[in-house]
Scaffold this active site. Sequence first.
Site, PDB file in Angstrom:
ATOM      1  CE1 TYR A 127      -4.182  -1.301  -0.332  1.00 18.25           C
ATOM      2  CE2 TYR A 127      -3.574  -2.857   1.103  1.00 18.25           C
ATOM      3  CZ  TYR A 127      -4.314  -2.280   0.205  1.00 18.25           C
ATOM      4  OH  TYR A 127      -5.384  -3.222  -0.321  1.00 18.25           O
ATOM      5  CD  GLU A 183      -8.134 -29.045   5.448  1.00 20.86           C
ATOM      6  OE1 GLU A 183      -8.253 -28.510   4.167  1.00 20.86           O
ATOM      7  OE2 GLU A 183      -8.308 -30.002   5.196  1.00 20.86           O
ATOM      8  CG  ASP A 196     -11.793 -31.286   4.760  1.00 22.97           C
ATOM      9  OD1 ASP A 196     -12.228 -31.359   5.907  1.00 22.97           O
ATOM     10  OD2 ASP A 196     -11.843 -30.067   3.856  1.00 22.97           O
TER      11      ASP A 196
END
Length: 353
Positions: free
Chosen positions: A95, A181, A234
């Site tokens: 920025y 996760e 997962d």
Amino acid sequence: SSEVLEAIENVIQDVLKSLAQKKAPVLTLPNRSDWRNIEFKESVGLQMIPRCTTKQIRSDCPRSAPKFALMLKILSMIYKMVQSNTYATKRDIYYSDTLLFGSQSVVDNIINDISCMLKIPRRSLHILSTTKGFVAGNLSYTEEDGTKVNCTCGATVFTVPSNVQGIKNLISHAKFMLIVEKDATFQRLLDDDFCNKVSPCIMITGRGVPDLNTRLLVRKLWDSFQIPIFTLMDADPHGVEIMCIYKYGSVSMSFEAHHLTVPSIKWLGLLPSDLERLNIRKDILIPFTKQDQNKLASIQKRPYIACQPTWKNELEIMAASKLKAEIQVLTSLSSDYLSRVYLPNKLQFGGWL
């Protein structure tokens, strides 16, 4: 800091020498993303080989000249920050001149290149990365500025500190650490008071692919307490990839492997073999996409899978079924199955790999 300043001065001196000799200045960097520059060591994970291939960022080539200029620009910003003992995040740098940099990923990539070129960890360059990870459970510590953090009180979640190196007075009575996760699963376990139910533990989530600070914190907690670390992911190629980043590191950050990896991490779940063992209905599993197949095939070829025969078997089960499952699939058995049955049984009977 004098080491950092000296390293930057050496780079600039080389640029000036080239100019004095009427030659186009060149920056030479190790090739970070090339697997040929990476070796796998069981005790460390993926690390960069000492004599690796390099690439040149030339100032006289239209394709690389903009990158050459941006690298010098960011080197000068780092030099000023180290001199004045101030810090900035990668976002602050972007920025400071969005038109010049064009995108945040350009800044991130250049900072990693500079860190690798100078052989200096990113924190020592006075650049902090914005943290997205969370930590909870049986842990207290003092931040660099003296703020006392106590994660042990109930279901409170704390953001992973942005300067992990600076934290001290770490205290914990945790029996193990659980890396989760996803944020949703992490919050669910907190609501079920999992951190205190089975035995005191520390829970961490990188909320997907972990950022640098989350990986640094996992490593710091391992160095401090040497307690078992388990992962809950997962049952899909993406989850396996994330777990491998915590355990063995990533190719692009292999030059910092020693501070970032914990090779003793264990895979607790969700295992592809669990889906069959628990009779999870096939109709609630998700079919593989082409992308899933490609990712799984690439993971199976990696050097660290060869030394993990049990992991290899699980990946073969996943490849054969071409089905994947999120941790939430366990709610089909009962709403609190994960915290009430699945995790306690796994931890009690050693159901990890």
